[in-house]
Design a protein around this motif. Structure first.
Motif, mmCIF file in Angstrom:
data_model
loop_
_atom_site.group_PDB
_atom_site.id
_atom_site.type_symbol
_atom_site.label_atom_id
_atom_site.label_comp_id
_atom_site.label_asym_id
_atom_site.label_seq_id
_atom_site.Cartn_x
_atom_site.Cartn_y
_atom_site.Cartn_z
ATOM 1 N N ASP A 101 -4.725 -48.658 67.666
ATOM 2 C CA ASP A 101 -5.664 -49.583 68.378
ATOM 3 C C ASP A 101 -7.101 -48.738 68.577
ATOM 4 O O ASP A 101 -7.526 -48.829 69.642
ATOM 5 N N LEU A 102 -7.630 -47.639 67.893
ATOM 6 C CA LEU A 102 -8.643 -46.687 68.119
ATOM 7 C C LEU A 102 -9.564 -46.706 67.149
ATOM 8 O O LEU A 102 -9.881 -46.099 66.108
ATOM 9 N N PRO A 103 -10.587 -47.886 67.273
ATOM 10 C CA PRO A 103 -11.557 -48.298 66.293
ATOM 11 C C PRO A 103 -12.592 -47.037 66.086
ATOM 12 O O PRO A 103 -12.963 -46.904 64.803
ATOM 13 N N PHE A 104 -12.810 -46.336 67.030
ATOM 14 C CA PHE A 104 -13.767 -45.231 66.996
ATOM 15 C C PHE A 104 -13.622 -44.000 66.743
ATOM 16 O O PHE A 104 -14.126 -42.897 66.724
ATOM 17 N N LEU A 105 -11.818 -43.732 66.726
ATOM 18 C CA LEU A 105 -11.496 -42.301 66.509
ATOM 19 C C LEU A 105 -11.969 -41.788 65.120
ATOM 20 O O LEU A 105 -12.024 -42.644 64.120
ATOM 21 N N ILE A 137 -5.084 -37.409 80.175
ATOM 22 C CA ILE A 137 -4.958 -36.844 78.673
ATOM 23 C C ILE A 137 -4.814 -38.207 77.904
ATOM 24 O O ILE A 137 -4.314 -38.902 78.102
ATOM 25 N N GLU A 138 -5.195 -37.759 76.472
ATOM 26 C CA GLU A 138 -5.182 -38.819 75.557
ATOM 27 C C GLU A 138 -3.800 -38.418 74.893
ATOM 28 O O GLU A 138 -3.870 -38.024 73.761
ATOM 29 N N ASP A 181 -18.301 -38.390 76.564
ATOM 30 C CA ASP A 181 -17.779 -38.129 75.132
ATOM 31 C C ASP A 181 -16.283 -38.847 74.808
ATOM 32 O O ASP A 181 -15.884 -38.520 73.768
ATOM 33 N N ALA A 182 -16.271 -39.959 75.408
ATOM 34 C CA ALA A 182 -14.771 -40.598 75.260
ATOM 35 C C ALA A 182 -14.750 -41.799 74.134
ATOM 36 O O ALA A 182 -13.754 -42.213 74.229
ATOM 37 N N LYS A 183 -15.883 -42.146 73.599
ATOM 38 C CA LYS A 183 -16.006 -42.806 72.569
ATOM 39 C C LYS A 183 -14.924 -42.919 71.608
ATOM 40 O O LYS A 183 -14.264 -44.031 71.266
ATOM 41 N N PRO A 184 -14.393 -41.892 70.976
ATOM 42 C CA PRO A 184 -13.375 -41.974 69.872
ATOM 43 C C PRO A 184 -11.986 -42.254 70.497
ATOM 44 O O PRO A 184 -11.189 -42.468 69.795
ATOM 45 N N GLU A 201 -19.891 -52.099 67.148
ATOM 46 C CA GLU A 201 -19.756 -51.965 65.689
ATOM 47 C C GLU A 201 -21.239 -52.384 65.285
ATOM 48 O O GLU A 201 -21.853 -51.847 64.068
ATOM 49 N N LYS A 202 -22.053 -53.231 66.053
ATOM 50 C CA LYS A 202 -23.387 -53.882 65.564
ATOM 51 C C LYS A 202 -24.378 -52.530 65.648
ATOM 52 O O LYS A 202 -25.253 -52.465 64.965
#
Length: 207
Positions: A101-105, A137-138, A181-184, A201-202
């Motif tokens: 579920d990580l669209p921007f990774l 932590i991720e 910097d957390a977007k990914p 996304e747009k």
């Protein structure tokens, strides 16, 4: 700029965690479409660019048209730790783990993770991203060594399911980052997250 041309990922196996019920989101996360591709397929393809072997954990990958090996959690209902433990026990190799579920990774984030893992202390059982601002932590964008299975089994036996507690700081190797910097690592949990994803996304669409 860091070069990733000689990254050693030869011993890593990619794992996509896809066993969640998506109750909070109200729809199956794995089937959400981003940039023309469902998120489960996107995650599998991304890991294939990093490692030679990729598994889906938590569901039958073939039901989604994916020709990759898969496994169900041995103990359903334990959350991500159950899926990771199942994979560690079955494969017994270091695992590059991401959730579905990580669209921007992005690939660079995974390459940086692999590069950091290659420089870890030998006793390290987890290589992960640590947010300096919060200490978060991720855990679902991390590399787990086979020895982590013992800690997970002991934790589950005592009713503990939280990866950030099971994998204590002394067994982790960290890549530090700031909240901006957390977007990914943005993941889909709630309906409002779908709207955020669509708006971002747009923004990224070519003119």
């Amino acid at each position: 700029m860091m070069s990733f041309d000689k990254l050693d990922a030869s011993d890593l196996v990619g794992i996509v965690l896809a066993g969640g019920k998506s109750r909070r989101l109200g729809k199956d996360k794995a089937q959400v479409v981003f940039d023309g591709q469902d998120l489960l397929s996107r995650a599998v393809e991304q890991l294939k660019r990093m490692v030679s072997e990729v598994w889906v954990v938590g569901r039958n990958a073939q039901d989604h048209g994916l020709e990759v090996p898969w496994m169900l959690d041995e103990s359903p209902g334990m959350g991500p730790v159950g899926g990771i433990l199942t994979a560690l026990k079955k494969i017994n190799r270091p695992l590059l783990v991401i959730s579905c579920d990580l669209p921007f990774l992005d690939d660079v984030s995974l390459q940086r993770l692999i590069a950091a893992r290659n420089k870890r202390h030998p006793d390290t059982l987890m290589t992960t991203w640590l947010q300096d601002d919060t200490g978060y932590i991720e855990a679902l964008v991390s590399i787990y060594e086979p020895g982590a299975a013992v800690l997970m089994e002991e934790a589950l036996a005592s009713g503990l399911h939280k990866l950030s507690v099971i994998m204590a700081p002394e067994v982790r190797h960290h890549i530090r980052y700031c909240v901006q910097d957390a977007k990914p690592f943005f993941n889909l949990n709630y309906p409002a997250d779908l709207q955020i994803m669509q708006e971002l996304e747009k923004v990224n669409e070519p003119l």
